[in-house]
Scaffold this motif. Structure first.
Motif, PDB file in Angstrom:
ATOM      1  N   SER A 233      -2.661  -0.699 -12.644  1.00  0.00           N
ATOM      2  CA  SER A 233      -1.301  -0.860 -12.124  1.00  0.00           C
ATOM      3  C   SER A 233      -0.300  -1.352 -13.160  1.00  0.00           C
ATOM      4  CB  SER A 233      -1.311  -1.811 -10.922  1.00  0.00           C
ATOM      5  OG  SER A 233      -1.820  -3.081 -11.288  1.00  0.00           O
ATOM      6  N   ARG A 243       2.933   3.170  -6.507  1.00  0.00           N
ATOM      7  CA  ARG A 243       1.644   3.774  -6.159  1.00  0.00           C
ATOM      8  C   ARG A 243       1.538   5.215  -6.652  1.00  0.00           C
ATOM      9  NH1 ARG A 243       4.872   3.737  -1.768  1.00  0.00           N
ATOM     10  NH2 ARG A 243       4.978   5.570  -0.408  1.00  0.00           N
ATOM     11  N   ARG A 247      -1.514   6.277  -9.079  1.00  0.00           N
ATOM     12  CA  ARG A 247      -2.482   7.291  -8.659  1.00  0.00           C
ATOM     13  C   ARG A 247      -2.564   8.423  -9.679  1.00  0.00           C
ATOM     14  NH1 ARG A 247      -0.298   7.826  -2.440  1.00  0.00           N
ATOM     15  NH2 ARG A 247      -1.161   5.858  -1.635  1.00  0.00           N
ATOM     16  N   ASN A 264      -6.765  -1.280  -6.943  1.00  0.00           N
ATOM     17  CA  ASN A 264      -6.772  -1.634  -5.531  1.00  0.00           C
ATOM     18  C   ASN A 264      -7.610  -0.622  -4.752  1.00  0.00           C
ATOM     19  OD1 ASN A 264      -6.296  -2.297  -2.878  1.00  0.00           O
ATOM     20  ND2 ASN A 264      -4.129  -1.784  -2.895  1.00  0.00           N
ATOM     21  N   ASP A 267      -6.375   1.335  -1.449  1.00  0.00           N
ATOM     22  CA  ASP A 267      -5.509   2.507  -1.483  1.00  0.00           C
ATOM     23  C   ASP A 267      -6.382   3.730  -1.184  1.00  0.00           C
ATOM     24  OD1 ASP A 267      -3.945   4.731  -2.114  1.00  0.00           O
ATOM     25  OD2 ASP A 267      -2.980   3.760  -3.829  1.00  0.00           O
ATOM     26  N   GLU A 269      -5.832   6.835  -0.276  1.00  0.00           N
ATOM     27  CA  GLU A 269      -5.489   8.126  -0.872  1.00  0.00           C
ATOM     28  C   GLU A 269      -5.942   8.186  -2.326  1.00  0.00           C
ATOM     29  OE1 GLU A 269      -1.593   9.736  -0.122  1.00  0.00           O
ATOM     30  OE2 GLU A 269      -1.424   8.618   1.744  1.00  0.00           O
TER      31      GLU A 269
END
Length: 301
Positions: A233, A243, A247, A264, A267, A269
């Motif tokens: 992150s 996010r 990702r 994380n 999350d 997805e």
């Protein structure tokens, strides 16, 4: 390479090694076998307000809830960080390790720039921990190296030196080379080294993303058996809708060979995308993990 047997360690380190290698901690089953991408759950970090409050109030129930949620979501290690508590970090780290391991059968990633704080936390840790992290900064390196020499600890090797944060891939690889060689000379197996090429915020320089990715690919190619790790992150710090950047960057890094990340796991997805990326990279035989995730409805959000 220097053998483990010839490394002379202080008596306190010998006791810690014995404790780590002779316990029957069940969580070791979660980090054995074929794991192509190691997930370290990042959420128990005192820089987060709810975690900081829970630590101050000794609210172990909340810490254990966060640990359990991350473990259930696929984390192999649970990161514990109490760095905001200057002067109290060691005792809080010790408390966090105990709290987490009462809740989940998982080892911890003990996250601190202070080797003395890490050693206090190690005194209660069950199983084989991950230590985050050693760097080439002399003051940190000189104290951290004896802590890990000759052990089977997982070690995050951060690409930083007294010259500061590297900006290019070449500068990252130069630091990585020294860290890998020094660690292996001191009895740390190459398979236990997780090089962190240092993710820096894209908002401060448009080259930081691509230079990190180049470094990952070079390290994974040049040093067979070593691993790469990152705090995912960090790439999106200071930017909106973080996010999406996290990702996308994570999947790009996996494509370059990254096989560990501090992220994380809640999350859903992103975790689903990781499963798909591993299959597409040829790291999931007959798509077994992908199909298992489908049956467990991991692709439903």
């Amino acid at each position: 390479m220097q053998s483990v047997q010839t490394v002379m360690l202080p008596m306190v380190r010998q006791r810690l090694i014995f404790a780590a290698s002779n316990n029957s901690f069940k969580s070791l089953k979660t980090v054995t076998g074929v794991i192509h991408l190691l997930i370290v759950g990042e959420l128990i970090n005192a820089s987060r307000k709810l975690i900081q409050t829970a630590i101050k109030e000794a609210n172990s129930a909340y810490i254990q809830q966060v640990a359990a949620e991350q473990f259930a979501a696929g984390a192999h290690y649970i990161d514990v960080n109490a760095g905001v508590f200057v002067g109290e970090e060691a005792e809080y780290l010790k408390w966090l390790v105990t709290s987490v391991q009462h809740a989940v059968n998982a080892p911890c990633c003990i996250d601190s720039p202070d080797p003395k704080a890490i050693e206090v936390a190690l005194s209660v840790h069950q199983g084989i921990p991950m230590l985050n992290s050693i760097s080439l900064e002399k003051e940190r390196y000189d104290v951290f190296l004896p802590l890990v020499a000759g052990t089977d600890f997982k070690v995050v090797a951060l690409c930083m030196s007294d010259e500061g944060m590297p900006e290019t891939a070449a500068a990252r690889v130069k630091i990585a080379d020294k860290l890998i060689n020094e660690l292996t000379k001191n009895g740390v197996a190459i398979d236990n080294i997780y090089v962190d090429p240092l993710v820096q915020p894209l908002s401060t320089s448009d080259i930081y993303g691509v230079e990190f990715l180049k470094a990952v690919e070079t390290i994974m190619t040049a040093y067979p058996g070593v691993h790469t790790m990152c705090g995912l992150s960090n790439i999106s710090f200071g930017l909106p809708e973080r996010r999406f950047l996290n990702r996308t960057f994570g999947i790009m890094a996996i494509d370059r060979g990254l096989d560990g990340m501090i992220t994380n796991p809640l999350d859903k997805e992103f975790m689903a995308s990781v499963i798909a990326a591993e299959a597409l990279r040829g790291k999931d035989e007959y798509c077994g993990k992908y199909l298992a995730a489908y049956r467990k409805k991991k692709f439903e959000f």
